[in-house]
Design a protein around this motif. Structure first.
Motif, short mmCIF file in Angstrom:
data_model
loop_
_atom_site.label_atom_id
_atom_site.label_comp_id
_atom_site.label_asym_id
_atom_site.label_seq_id
_atom_site.Cartn_x
_atom_site.Cartn_y
_atom_site.Cartn_z
N UNK A 111 -8.55 -1.50 -6.70
CA UNK A 111 -9.95 -1.90 -6.52
C UNK A 111 -10.07 -3.37 -6.14
N UNK A 112 -9.16 -4.23 -6.69
CA UNK A 112 -9.31 -5.65 -6.39
C UNK A 112 -8.72 -6.05 -5.04
N UNK A 113 -8.09 -5.10 -4.33
CA UNK A 113 -7.60 -5.39 -2.98
C UNK A 113 -8.76 -5.25 -2.00
N UNK A 114 -9.25 -6.35 -1.44
CA UNK A 114 -10.40 -6.25 -0.52
C UNK A 114 -10.06 -5.41 0.71
N UNK A 115 -10.89 -4.41 0.98
CA UNK A 115 -10.66 -3.57 2.15
C UNK A 115 -10.76 -4.35 3.44
N UNK A 116 -11.59 -5.39 3.44
CA UNK A 116 -11.78 -6.13 4.69
C UNK A 116 -10.50 -6.78 5.19
N UNK A 117 -9.56 -7.07 4.26
CA UNK A 117 -8.30 -7.66 4.68
C UNK A 117 -7.42 -6.64 5.41
N UNK A 118 -7.65 -5.36 5.14
CA UNK A 118 -6.82 -4.33 5.73
C UNK A 118 -7.43 -3.70 6.97
N UNK A 119 -8.73 -3.90 7.17
CA UNK A 119 -9.40 -3.23 8.28
C UNK A 119 -8.82 -3.60 9.64
N UNK A 120 -8.44 -4.86 9.90
CA UNK A 120 -7.83 -5.16 11.21
C UNK A 120 -6.55 -4.35 11.44
N UNK B 282 -8.92 3.72 -2.24
CA UNK B 282 -9.02 2.64 -3.21
C UNK B 282 -9.28 3.23 -4.60
N UNK B 283 -8.39 2.92 -5.57
CA UNK B 283 -8.49 3.50 -6.91
C UNK B 283 -8.43 2.40 -7.95
N UNK B 284 -8.78 2.73 -9.21
CA UNK B 284 -8.71 1.73 -10.26
C UNK B 284 -7.25 1.49 -10.65
N UNK B 285 -7.02 0.43 -11.43
CA UNK B 285 -5.66 0.01 -11.74
C UNK B 285 -4.84 1.09 -12.45
N UNK B 286 -5.36 1.76 -13.50
CA UNK B 286 -4.55 2.79 -14.15
C UNK B 286 -4.14 3.92 -13.21
N UNK B 287 -5.07 4.36 -12.35
CA UNK B 287 -4.75 5.44 -11.41
C UNK B 287 -3.74 4.96 -10.37
N UNK B 288 -3.91 3.72 -9.93
CA UNK B 288 -2.96 3.15 -8.95
C UNK B 288 -1.55 3.12 -9.56
N UNK B 289 -1.43 2.59 -10.80
CA UNK B 289 -0.12 2.48 -11.45
C UNK B 289 0.50 3.86 -11.64
N UNK B 290 -0.31 4.84 -12.02
CA UNK B 290 0.22 6.19 -12.24
C UNK B 290 0.73 6.79 -10.93
N UNK B 291 0.00 6.57 -9.85
CA UNK B 291 0.42 7.14 -8.57
C UNK B 291 1.70 6.50 -8.05
N UNK B 292 1.82 5.18 -8.18
CA UNK B 292 3.05 4.58 -7.66
C UNK B 292 4.24 4.88 -8.58
N UNK B 293 3.98 5.08 -9.88
CA UNK B 293 5.07 5.49 -10.78
C UNK B 293 5.63 6.85 -10.36
N UNK B 294 4.72 7.73 -9.89
CA UNK B 294 5.14 9.07 -9.46
C UNK B 294 5.49 9.12 -7.97
N UNK B 295 5.47 7.95 -7.31
CA UNK B 295 5.79 7.83 -5.89
C UNK B 295 4.85 8.69 -5.04
N UNK B 296 3.60 8.78 -5.49
CA UNK B 296 2.60 9.62 -4.83
C UNK B 296 1.74 8.78 -3.89
N UNK B 297 2.31 8.40 -2.76
CA UNK B 297 1.59 7.61 -1.77
C UNK B 297 2.32 7.69 -0.43
N UNK B 298 1.60 7.39 0.65
CA UNK B 298 2.22 7.25 1.97
C UNK B 298 2.58 5.79 2.21
N UNK B 299 1.54 4.96 2.16
CA UNK B 299 1.70 3.51 2.22
C UNK B 299 0.90 2.92 1.06
N UNK B 300 1.30 1.73 0.62
CA UNK B 300 0.51 1.08 -0.43
C UNK B 300 0.55 -0.43 -0.26
#
Length: 612
Positions: free
Chosen positions: A447-456, A472-490
């Motif tokens: 959530x604290x990663x501003x989307x505007x930095x990634x839009x370009x 864009x997800x909250x910190x607990x959900x983000x940590x859980x997903x990367x722990x389970x390697x459940x992402x394409x890019x991050x």
């Protein structure tokens, strides 16, 4: 340097006469220094401390997210900020020297720096937990036995070279290692917090807990406002307050961490005196946001800390376990779509710099073409590498630059060429892989990663025909997903170290690639990288560490596992003008635990009616 006599050796280790020659290089010293000479072995106070600093007052700062766990070592839940101040470790790191530690719980250490099969720590008989209980070898053994069986998986891997922990006496504890070449292992075991065996007799180490834990450190828990703030207070019976590493240190009566959901609310909290020390991570704020009355009047100060430490690894991570990121040509093409120059000009006020290394801002970073010494080591490995990596490791590496116009035309044309030559095709404006499958990507961010930095970057990918979904997800959900390697890019940020060792295997090693809760998020599986990491771990001098780490740096960059983004060569802080700090600053840390409160200014601030 103190050395053991033969009689002392036999008495200490219970060895036969025939084993005497095996300990010719053993040394017992009041410091732990791996292949360097310590600067402050004879100092009674560290040079970055002020022994006249007054005690008292509050040091308060903010952090993001929430918390639910005081046991930061079991890897469960969200660990509490500042919990490290509850515990002492066997020795304490120098804030000016890599790979040097000075006495804390252990007053001296016995080891052979050239044959690190074991190390023996001699505990200070005065060491106490904060409940008055003596801290002994029994507690140390309990701690490390627990770490090896019940701690978070990353820590267990970190300690994987520890064969066993052996009690020699009430105040002597021996760590036996599986290898005699891992120079980091003595430093690792010396730096971890020590727990009380008695405190955990009827408690489950693996469970989340907000029940105070007994430690031997300078602070104890004072108040918990669940999920919102935690306050620690100075331990009235801190046993180690007079040690050299603690002179002029831990001057605050209380430490407070206030939790916020995002940076904007946190900054408003700082301006309204909800806390007094703030690390500024928003460039727009740093350049334009400090125009409020208390800053203009001088009550709020800015401070830049220039440290001789690696910049954080800040990057976009490709999950190479998934298609299409298994394809190095696809990863290489996406690197050309990232337009740092425009982003820095348009969004960052030209305050950032492009990261060109996984060890940026240090002598560990690979620069220019490989030296003759690097080439000599690389040569036997080149045939085992993908042609793209072969080219990259021997080149004068630089990320592609744009003209900062915002169009990134030349780099996108180059990316298109790479994709076309690799068999990708555009069909109805959308990119398909060589097998004809549509390319779609989810980009995971907090959530604290501003989307505007990634839009370009997202817009540039769409110009390549790539469909991107920002998730864009909250910190607990983000940590859980990367722990389970459940992402394409991050979007990823991780601290790097000035003294690389075993942790590099966790970051980049093949074994860590498919282990949940480990840190090789990109899923790198390269036998060559594994072997180079092994050489870093076994290095016997700083020169060898630098040499092998530069080779690792080249391999990581040339493999296109991450897109390194940006960083700052200094850290930015703002604080209410009630704090003072020593004139001499440490090189490897901000060292705020050596700061103190100016009582007169604090009283004036409390009596004033400053409005933000």
């Amino acid at each position: 340097m103190l050395s053991l006599s033969t009689t002392q050796k036999l008495s200490l280790f219970g060895l036969s006469f025939f084993a005497q020659t095996a300990f010719a290089a053993l040394q017992t010293t009041p410091y732990l220094a791996m292949h360097v000479q310590p600067k402050y072995a004879n100092f009674s106070v560290m040079p970055y401390a002020d022994v006249k600093a007054p005690k008292g007052g509050l040091f308060s700062q903010s952090t993001l997210g929430t918390f639910d766990n005081l046991n930061s070592m079991n890897g469960k839940g969200s660990a509490t900020e500042g919990v490290n101040y509850l515990f002492d470790s066997l020795m304490d790191r120098s804030l000016d020297e890599p790979r040097v530690m000075y006495p804390l719980l252990a007053e001296k250490v016995t080891y052979d720096p050239d044959n690190l099969k074991f190390v023996i720590f001699h505990l200070n008989p005065k060491a106490r937990f904060n409940n008055g209980q003596a801290l002994t070898s029994d507690d140390v053994k309990f701690t490390f036995d627990t770490y090896q069986t019940k701690a978070n998986f990353g820590l267990q891997m970190y300690l994987s070279d520890l064969a066993k922990t052996e009690i020699l006496s009430k105040h002597q504890i021996k760590f036996i290692f599986k290898s005699n070449k891992n120079v980091e292992m003595p430093l690792i075991v010396a730096s971890l917090p020590i727990y009380s065996k008695a405190d955990w007799k009827n408690r489950d180490f693996t469970r989340i807990t907000l029940q105070p834990i007994i430690g031997s450190g300078p602070y104890i828990v004072d108040r918990i406002d669940a999920g919102r703030s935690i306050t620690y207070k100075s331990s009235p019976n801190y046993w180690a307050k007079d040690l050299a590493v603690n002179q002029g240190r831990y001057n605050f009566d209380r430490l407070k961490y206030v939790y916020y959901r995002n940076l904007e609310v946190s900054f408003e909290g700082f301006k309204s005196q909800q806390f007094y020390f703030y690390e500024e991570k928003n460039i727009r704020n740093w350049v334009m946001g400090y125009n409020f009355p208390s800053y203009r009047s001088g009550w709020v100060k800015k401070y830049k800390a220039q440290l001789s430490t690696p910049l954080d690894i800040q990057s976009l991570v490709f999950n190479t376990r998934r298609s299409p990121f298994q394809d190095i040509y696809f990863r290489q093409a996406l690197t050309y779509a990232y337009d740092f120059e425009w982003q820095n000009k348009a969004l960052f006020f030209n305050q950032n710099r492009r990261l060109q290394s996984f060890f940026d801002n240090t002598d560990l970073a690979a620069v220019s073409k490989p030296s003759s010494a690097e080439l000599k080591i690389l040569k036997p490995y080149l045939a085992k590498l993908h042609p793209i990596i072969q080219q990259g490791v021997v080149a004068d590496w630089r990320y592609p630059k744009s003209d900062a116009s915002g169009f990134n035309r030349n780099n996108l044309l180059h990316a298109q060429t790479i994709l076309k030559q690799a068999g990708y095709k555009i069909v109805n404006g959308k990119l398909h892989d060589p097998q004809g499958r549509l390319i779609q990507i989810e980009l995971l961010l907090q959530q604290e990663n501003p989307q505007r930095e990634l839009m370009p970057f997202v817009r540039n990918l769409k110009r390549l025909g790539i469909q991107v979904n920002l998730r864009q997800v909250d910190v607990p959900q983000y940590m859980e997903r990367i722990r389970r390697q459940d992402f394409d890019m991050m979007v990823f940020k991780m601290p790097q170290t000035l003294t690389p060792g075993k942790e590099q295997a966790q970051f980049w090693g093949s074994r860590a690639a498919n282990e949940a809760n480990n840190y090789n998020y990109a899923g790198i599986q390269s036998p060559v990288i594994d072997q180079i990491i092994g050489k870093i771990i076994a290095a016997k001098s700083r020169d060898e560490v630098v040499l092998y780490t530069r080779i690792l740096d080249r391999l990581l960059r040339a493999g296109y596992y991450h897109i390194l983004t940006y960083g700052k060569p200094d850290r930015w802080f703002a604080y209410w003008d009630i704090y003072q700090q020593p004139k001499t600053k440490p090189k490897l840390s901000v060292g705020w635990e050596y700061w103190w409160v100016d009582a007169k200014k604090a009283k004036m601030l409390n009596q004033s009616s400053i409005k933000h």
